[in-house]
Design a protein around this motif. Structure first.
Motif, mmCIF file in Angstrom:
data_model
loop_
_atom_site.group_PDB
_atom_site.id
_atom_site.type_symbol
_atom_site.label_atom_id
_atom_site.label_comp_id
_atom_site.label_asym_id
_atom_site.label_seq_id
_atom_site.Cartn_x
_atom_site.Cartn_y
_atom_site.Cartn_z
ATOM 1 N N VAL A 1 -65.685 3.258 32.570
ATOM 2 C CA VAL A 1 -66.983 3.568 31.951
ATOM 3 C C VAL A 1 -67.259 2.570 30.813
ATOM 4 C CG1 VAL A 1 -68.266 5.291 30.622
ATOM 5 C CG2 VAL A 1 -66.975 5.987 32.641
ATOM 6 N N GLY B 1 -64.161 10.808 40.375
ATOM 7 C CA GLY B 1 -64.781 10.960 39.050
ATOM 8 C C GLY B 1 -66.208 10.443 39.009
ATOM 9 N N ARG C 1 -60.900 8.227 49.962
ATOM 10 C CA ARG C 1 -60.395 7.815 48.650
ATOM 11 C C ARG C 1 -61.530 7.559 47.664
ATOM 12 N NH1 ARG C 1 -54.542 7.498 49.346
ATOM 13 N NH2 ARG C 1 -54.520 7.304 47.085
HETATM 14 C C1 HEM Z 1 -68.287 3.462 36.402
HETATM 15 C C2 HEM Z 1 -67.171 4.115 36.469
HETATM 16 C C3 HEM Z 1 -66.232 4.123 37.657
HETATM 17 C C4 HEM Z 1 -66.169 3.301 38.751
HETATM 18 C C5 HEM Z 1 -67.068 2.123 39.082
HETATM 19 C C6 HEM Z 1 -65.073 3.772 39.578
HETATM 20 C C7 HEM Z 1 -64.699 3.185 40.773
HETATM 21 C C8 HEM Z 1 -63.641 3.618 41.549
HETATM 22 C C9 HEM Z 1 -63.227 2.991 42.785
HETATM 23 C C10 HEM Z 1 -63.886 1.778 43.427
HETATM 24 C C11 HEM Z 1 -62.165 3.679 43.252
HETATM 25 C C12 HEM Z 1 -61.384 3.398 44.542
HETATM 26 C C13 HEM Z 1 -62.067 4.089 45.712
HETATM 27 C C14 HEM Z 1 -61.499 3.698 47.055
HETATM 28 O O1 HEM Z 1 -60.271 3.627 47.199
HETATM 29 O O2 HEM Z 1 -62.279 3.441 48.005
HETATM 30 C C15 HEM Z 1 -61.882 4.745 42.304
HETATM 31 C C16 HEM Z 1 -60.849 5.652 42.434
HETATM 32 C C17 HEM Z 1 -60.580 6.633 41.519
HETATM 33 N N1 HEM Z 1 -61.331 6.955 40.400
HETATM 34 FE FE1 HEM Z 1 -62.974 5.994 39.746
HETATM 35 N N2 HEM Z 1 -64.499 4.863 38.982
HETATM 36 C C18 HEM Z 1 -65.178 5.121 37.809
HETATM 37 C C19 HEM Z 1 -64.952 6.148 36.931
HETATM 38 C C20 HEM Z 1 -64.019 7.133 37.099
HETATM 39 C C21 HEM Z 1 -63.876 8.298 36.247
HETATM 40 C C22 HEM Z 1 -64.780 8.623 35.044
HETATM 41 C C23 HEM Z 1 -62.809 9.001 36.714
HETATM 42 C C24 HEM Z 1 -62.234 10.297 36.213
HETATM 43 C C25 HEM Z 1 -62.865 11.153 35.437
HETATM 44 C C26 HEM Z 1 -62.285 8.287 37.877
HETATM 45 C C27 HEM Z 1 -61.189 8.674 38.629
HETATM 46 C C28 HEM Z 1 -60.735 8.018 39.764
HETATM 47 C C29 HEM Z 1 -59.535 8.400 40.494
HETATM 48 C C30 HEM Z 1 -58.582 9.536 40.110
HETATM 49 C C31 HEM Z 1 -59.447 7.537 41.606
HETATM 50 C C32 HEM Z 1 -58.380 7.516 42.706
HETATM 51 C C33 HEM Z 1 -58.858 8.256 43.953
HETATM 52 C C34 HEM Z 1 -57.864 8.233 45.103
HETATM 53 O O3 HEM Z 1 -57.086 7.293 45.225
HETATM 54 O O4 HEM Z 1 -57.899 9.170 45.928
HETATM 55 N N3 HEM Z 1 -63.048 7.175 38.069
HETATM 56 N N4 HEM Z 1 -62.803 4.696 41.288
#
Ligand code: HEM
Length: 475
Positions: A261, A395, A391
């Motif tokens: 963020v 969040g 995946r």
């Molecule tokens: C602008 C902010 C954010 C962006 C652009 C972003 C982007 C991403 C991306 C690209 C992935 C990988 C998805 C995939 O494997 O296809 C991911 C995974 C993840 N994100 Fe975010 N994220 C953001 C904010 C957040 C926030 C605020 C949280 C928690 C409150 C979060 C928690 C997670 C978690 C736990 C994963 C792992 C999911 C998994 O492997 O199953 N993210 N995020």
């Protein structure tokens, strides 16, 4: 019949050679081939920002390309259509993560969900994430996200720094040669520091969870992701997740949510410096809907379409997770006549996809209106920067809420303009200069942020002191 050991070995070698040759003859997606590195096989991703090399290769070879990284086949998807077909529709087999000996197995004892391979433990972890972040749970945070937002935070960011340094493909011998795990533990030099860090992480995460548990017993706990998960565990709904698993699950938003963020907000400032007309248009919307007597709130969201579109355009224009987090395939697969082997690493080139001319004409321009004048559901429900399939970022609702409220309030309160150097001359930052990484952010740049009116400072000071009092209850 008497069979010699040497005969068995010879047959085994012959069979594996036939198997390997058969696989190698299958048509992998086209790509740059293998050049450099040991035996002509690259050990690391292209230097700098790999997504740029991937995009250049895709222009030459096609939307889905492949190459070898060490001995692992790597597939890169460069269009939204192909990413959706493979990662969303075939999610059953495209939802694992590449094996990570150092960062996942050793450093976290296979507890960190982000890099966990697909399977029952990941499914349990993901269920716990939804308890705290999905849909309605995300809305429950709105009030706290609108408050102004320390030992625990510092320790947590140390834990993340240690984890991030392990996420560089090719950096560790043991990632390429897992056979090293057969050495006696005392000889596994690569794990000595990591074992110590893992112990600290477990102490920190379990400590945080137990702290909430204690408050629940005392009756002073406020409802949060930890209380929900602990209640679920007490009701037998966590499918036997251990205390350490639950502790890692509740701490993952900390690690995955803060840097992402913050980096997006830096992109927002960069975009505003270069596109003052968009800032003015958003300010006009804010002034007419919210007025100048109070700050914008979540209740204004449905009637601030331009601000909402601006948030989406910030995420599209310069995605902060350029190639997402790599997926891994758990079965051999065929796609448009191309062979995608089991255990291949699969990147979705999010930056390239966000510049796909079919979906985003004039992609280099920062133009929030592209999300307003459209019937295309891919733009209306735009979430490409959050990845794909099973995946996809759990969040995303929390992230969009944070970005919305901070961006709306910054534009309502401040004029953002180009910064100046020591001599007072304006310094226009480079819009493509980023600190590379799994999560990237713009190189430091100068920006001028000035209150739009005199009243603004007073209103912010009052809101901040109210928020501080309310947040005190969470200490
Ligand atoms: C602008 C902010 C954010 C962006 C652009 C972003 C982007 C991403 C991306 C690209 C992935 C990988 C998805 C995939 O494997 O296809 C991911 C995974 C993840 N994100 Fe975010 N994220 C953001 C904010 C957040 C926030 C605020 C949280 C928690 C409150 C979060 C928690 C997670 C978690 C736990 C994963 C792992 C999911 C998994 O492997 O199953 N993210 N995020």
């Amino acid at each position: 019949m008497h069979v010699e050991t040497t005969d068995v070995v010879a047959v085994a070698v012959a069979l594996s050679t036939i198997y390997l040759l058969k696989r190698l003859r299958q048509r992998l997606p086209p790509g740059p081939g293998s050049s450099g590195g040991l035996f002509g096989i690259p050990k690391q991703l292209p230097a700098g920002e790999p997504w740029k090399a991937f995009l250049a290769w895709s222009k030459k070879f096609g939307p889905v390309i492949s190459f070898y990284l060490g001995w692992t086949p790597v597939v890169v998807i460069n269009t939204a259509r192909d990413a959706s077909e493979l990662l969303d529709r075939r999610g059953e087999i495209y939802s694992s993560r590449p094996r990570s000996v150092i960062g996942q197995q050793i450093l976290t004892g296979n507890m960190r969900g982000l890099t966990m391979e697909y399977g029952d433990r990941w499914k349990r972890w993901r269920k716990l994430q939804h308890t705290g972040m999905g849909g309605k749970s995300a809305q429950a945070y709105r009030h706290f996200q609108s408050l102004e937002d320390e030992d625990v935070v510092i320790e947590n960011s140390n834990a993340m720094k240690a984890f991030n340094t392990t996420q560089i493909p090719g950096k560790y011998l043991a990632d390429s040669w897992p056979i090293l795990l057969w050495l006696p533990k005392s000889l596994q030099w690569f794990r000595w520091d990591l074992d110590k860090r893992r112990e600290l992480d477990i102490k920190l995460y379990v400590g945080c969870l137990r702290n909430v548990e204690r408050k629940m017993v005392e009756g002073t706990a406020k409802e949060c992701m930890s209380t929900r998960i602990l209640n679920l565990a007490a009701a037998g709904g966590t499918e036997g997740a251990s205390e350490v698993e639950m502790a890692y699950a509740v701490c993952s938003p900390f690690s995955a949510g803060i840097g992402t963020v913050a980096a997006s907000l830096e992109v927002f400032l960069l975009a505003m410096v270069h596109n003052p007309a968009c800032a003015s248009k958003a300010q006009a919307e804010l002034d007419s809907v919210v007025g100048r007597a109070r700050m914008p709130d979540f209740s204004d969201e449905p009637i601030l379409p331009y601000v909402h579109a601006l948030v989406k355009e910030v995420m599209r224009w310069r995605p902060i997770a350029p190639t997402g987090i790599p997926h891994a395939v758990t079965q051999d697969d065929y796609y448009n006549g191309l062979f995608i082997p089991k255990d291949a690493t699969v990147f979705a080139n999010i930056c390239a996809i966000c510049q796909d001319p079919d979906l985003f004409p004039d992609a280099e321009a920062f133009r929030p209106d592209r999300f307003l004048d459209t019937q295309d559901s891919r733009l209306i429900d735009f979430n490409i920067p959050f990845g794909f399939g099973r995946r996809i970022c759990p969040g995303q609702d929390v992230a969009v809420q944070s970005l919305f409220i901070i961006i709306a309030r910054m534009l309502w309160a401040f004029d953002i303009s180009v910064g100046t150097d020591e001599g007072g001359s304006p310094v226009l930052p480079d819009t493509s200069a980023f600190v590379p990484g799994l999560v990237r952010k713009p190189l430091p740049f100068r920006v001028n942020v000035a209150p739009r009116t005199e009243d603004v400072a007073k209103l912010i000071a009052i809101a901040a002191s109210d928020a501080e009092i309310e947040l005190e209850a969470w200490n």
